[in-house]
Design an enzyme around this catalytic site. Sequence first.
Site, PDB file in Angstrom:
ATOM      1  N   LYS A  40     -29.773   5.605 -12.100  1.00  0.00           N
ATOM      2  CA  LYS A  40     -29.271   5.735 -13.467  1.00  0.00           C
ATOM      3  C   LYS A  40     -30.452   5.916 -14.435  1.00  0.00           C
ATOM      4  O   LYS A  40     -31.247   6.808 -14.264  1.00  0.00           O
ATOM      5  CB  LYS A  40     -28.415   4.508 -13.794  1.00  0.00           C
ATOM      6  CG  LYS A  40     -27.444   4.103 -12.670  1.00  0.00           C
ATOM      7  CD  LYS A  40     -26.252   5.015 -12.552  1.00  0.00           C
ATOM      8  CE  LYS A  40     -25.398   4.744 -11.332  1.00  0.00           C
ATOM      9  NZ  LYS A  40     -24.888   3.401 -11.174  1.00  0.00           N
TER      10      LYS A  40
ATOM     11  N   TYR B 243     -19.835  -3.541 -10.812  1.00  0.00           N
ATOM     12  CA  TYR B 243     -19.858  -2.191 -10.245  1.00  0.00           C
ATOM     13  C   TYR B 243     -18.762  -2.017  -9.198  1.00  0.00           C
ATOM     14  O   TYR B 243     -18.503  -2.915  -8.397  1.00  0.00           O
ATOM     15  CB  TYR B 243     -21.239  -1.917  -9.635  1.00  0.00           C
ATOM     16  CG  TYR B 243     -21.351  -0.522  -9.087  1.00  0.00           C
ATOM     17  CD1 TYR B 243     -21.204   0.569  -9.913  1.00  0.00           C
ATOM     18  CD2 TYR B 243     -21.569  -0.310  -7.738  1.00  0.00           C
ATOM     19  CE1 TYR B 243     -21.277   1.856  -9.414  1.00  0.00           C
ATOM     20  CE2 TYR B 243     -21.648   0.980  -7.222  1.00  0.00           C
ATOM     21  CZ  TYR B 243     -21.495   2.050  -8.073  1.00  0.00           C
ATOM     22  OH  TYR B 243     -21.555   3.324  -7.572  1.00  0.00           O
TER      23      TYR B 243
ATOM     24  N   ARG C  84     -41.027   3.461   9.056  1.00  0.00           N
ATOM     25  CA  ARG C  84     -39.842   2.713   8.618  1.00  0.00           C
ATOM     26  C   ARG C  84     -40.241   1.438   7.880  1.00  0.00           C
ATOM     27  O   ARG C  84     -39.477   0.882   7.097  1.00  0.00           O
ATOM     28  CB  ARG C  84     -38.923   2.393   9.804  1.00  0.00           C
ATOM     29  CG  ARG C  84     -37.750   1.495   9.433  1.00  0.00           C
ATOM     30  CD  ARG C  84     -36.557   1.531  10.410  1.00  0.00           C
ATOM     31  NE  ARG C  84     -36.936   1.684  11.802  1.00  0.00           N
ATOM     32  CZ  ARG C  84     -37.453   0.719  12.563  1.00  0.00           C
ATOM     33  NH1 ARG C  84     -37.659  -0.472  12.081  1.00  0.00           N
ATOM     34  NH2 ARG C  84     -37.761   0.965  13.825  1.00  0.00           N
TER      35      ARG C  84
ATOM     36  N   ASP D 271     -28.057  -7.885 -11.500  1.00  0.00           N
ATOM     37  CA  ASP D 271     -28.069  -6.422 -11.441  1.00  0.00           C
ATOM     38  C   ASP D 271     -28.524  -5.918 -12.808  1.00  0.00           C
ATOM     39  O   ASP D 271     -27.824  -6.070 -13.809  1.00  0.00           O
ATOM     40  CB  ASP D 271     -26.667  -5.903 -11.085  1.00  0.00           C
ATOM     41  CG  ASP D 271     -26.640  -4.389 -10.881  1.00  0.00           C
ATOM     42  OD1 ASP D 271     -27.375  -3.672 -11.598  1.00  0.00           O
ATOM     43  OD2 ASP D 271     -25.873  -3.917 -10.021  1.00  0.00           O
TER      44      ASP D 271
HETATM   45  C1  LIG Z   1     -24.524   2.744  -9.886  1.00  0.00           C
HETATM   46  C2  LIG Z   1     -24.633   1.279  -9.811  1.00  0.00           C
HETATM   47  C3  LIG Z   1     -24.913   0.640  -8.606  1.00  0.00           C
HETATM   48  C4  LIG Z   1     -25.039   1.411  -7.312  1.00  0.00           C
HETATM   49  O1  LIG Z   1     -26.105   2.276  -7.349  1.00  0.00           O
HETATM   50  P1  LIG Z   1     -26.223   3.586  -6.399  1.00  0.00           P
HETATM   51  O2  LIG Z   1     -27.591   4.051  -6.672  1.00  0.00           O
HETATM   52  O3  LIG Z   1     -25.143   4.529  -6.839  1.00  0.00           O
HETATM   53  O4  LIG Z   1     -26.006   3.117  -5.000  1.00  0.00           O
HETATM   54  C5  LIG Z   1     -25.044  -0.732  -8.611  1.00  0.00           C
HETATM   55  N1  LIG Z   1     -24.900  -1.445  -9.742  1.00  0.00           N
HETATM   56  C6  LIG Z   1     -24.614  -0.869 -10.918  1.00  0.00           C
HETATM   57  C7  LIG Z   1     -24.454  -1.713 -12.132  1.00  0.00           C
HETATM   58  C8  LIG Z   1     -24.469   0.506 -10.999  1.00  0.00           C
HETATM   59  O5  LIG Z   1     -24.174   1.073 -12.156  1.00  0.00           O
END
Ligand SMILES: *Cc1c(COP(=O)(O)O)cnc(C)c1O
Length: 378
Positions: free
Chosen positions: A196, A102, A46, A171
């Site tokens: 993504k 988001y 972990r 982000d």
């Molecule tokens: C998709 C996304 C997230 C969350 O990511 P997950 O991998 O789906 O948990 C956070 N911030 C942005 C800008 C996103 O596009």
Amino acid sequence: MTGDGTRAVRAGLPEPVPYEPSLPGPVFAAHYHLPGDPVGPYTYGRDENPTWTGLERAIGELEAPGEEVTTVAFPSGMGAVSAVLLSQVRSGDAVVLPDDGYQALPLVRERLEAYGVEVRTAPTAGDAQLALLDGAKLLWLETPSNPGLEVCDIRRLADAAHAAGALVAVDNTLATPLGQRPLDLGADFSVASGTKALTGHGDVLLGYVTCRDPERAAEVRRWRKTAGAILGPMEAWLAHRSLATLQLRVDRQAATALALAEALRGRPEVTGLRHPGLPGDPSHAVAVRQMRGGRFGCVVSFVLADRARAERFLAALSLVDDATSFGGVRSTAERRGRWGGDAVPEGFIRFSVGAEDPEDLVADVLRALDASAEAATG
Ligand SMILES: *Cc1c(COP(=O)(O)O)cnc(C)c1O
């Protein structure tokens, strides 16, 4: 210093070992063999895993080449987002969040408020964050924002936040580390969903946090250990494998996204067209200053007349899957209003440009626009 593509193909990989694969296979271990005093890095599964370490080094090399930074990987982007917020703020603190970020951020907001944290919100564009920094513990930025593709000036806001004593997290999901380096622009944390464009094949969920300050990094790492939200070794390995093609994918997808945006600009049925790389876009000037290598991301957003028209358009596309998420090598698009979580018009389309031939993709989109208009009158 080497270029981005050169760095990407080798990022986080060990020196070649004769008769060994260049990317070591995933290590599946709940615990490690620990004779004597447990002093090595790998004791319990972990806490650490060598497959995570390889991936974390790779991401760190891309987020801040040549620097000593720490990256902590998570099983999803939201795992990473929550880890920063929940490890850094305490009851009585104030945080500034975007109100157009988001769609799961409002859920984090609820959680923070339940823990006695004051949440202030501002739109990504327009510098309204500046008026909210007084007494804040942390400023959260998402730029370019998903799905609105607004851009804010990270350097300017980070300087103001630091002057007010606040930490700054960015982000970096949409840009990827090849398109933007938040730590260079003054952020304390670069946070992203690797689900993504970073991994780019729509087959793995992933998140990460990169930061320079070892103490902050230790807090995030401790949060992961405490919450137990850990990445599977197979996912870490798959993600690491995907990084070798990051520059190829990001460059191709960004160039095609711009070509698509330019093709859509001439269409009368398209309104609200946004892409940070498009000259004249409200985000363009700041994006050019702080994003790298002409990589403005693979997302184009626009608005069609209404829900019915948007649905007909999506159904008429043949090379583009109607699917959520973005950044994959296969183009996808969705009517964002289907989720109800974003403040967008009913006909709002978030289009994620993949790695198809640009001419094929643009032709398919223009044909689907025509076809969706005909259905309305026919
Ligand atoms: C998709 C996304 C997230 C969350 O990511 P997950 O991998 O789906 O948990 C956070 N911030 C942005 C800008 C996103 O596009």
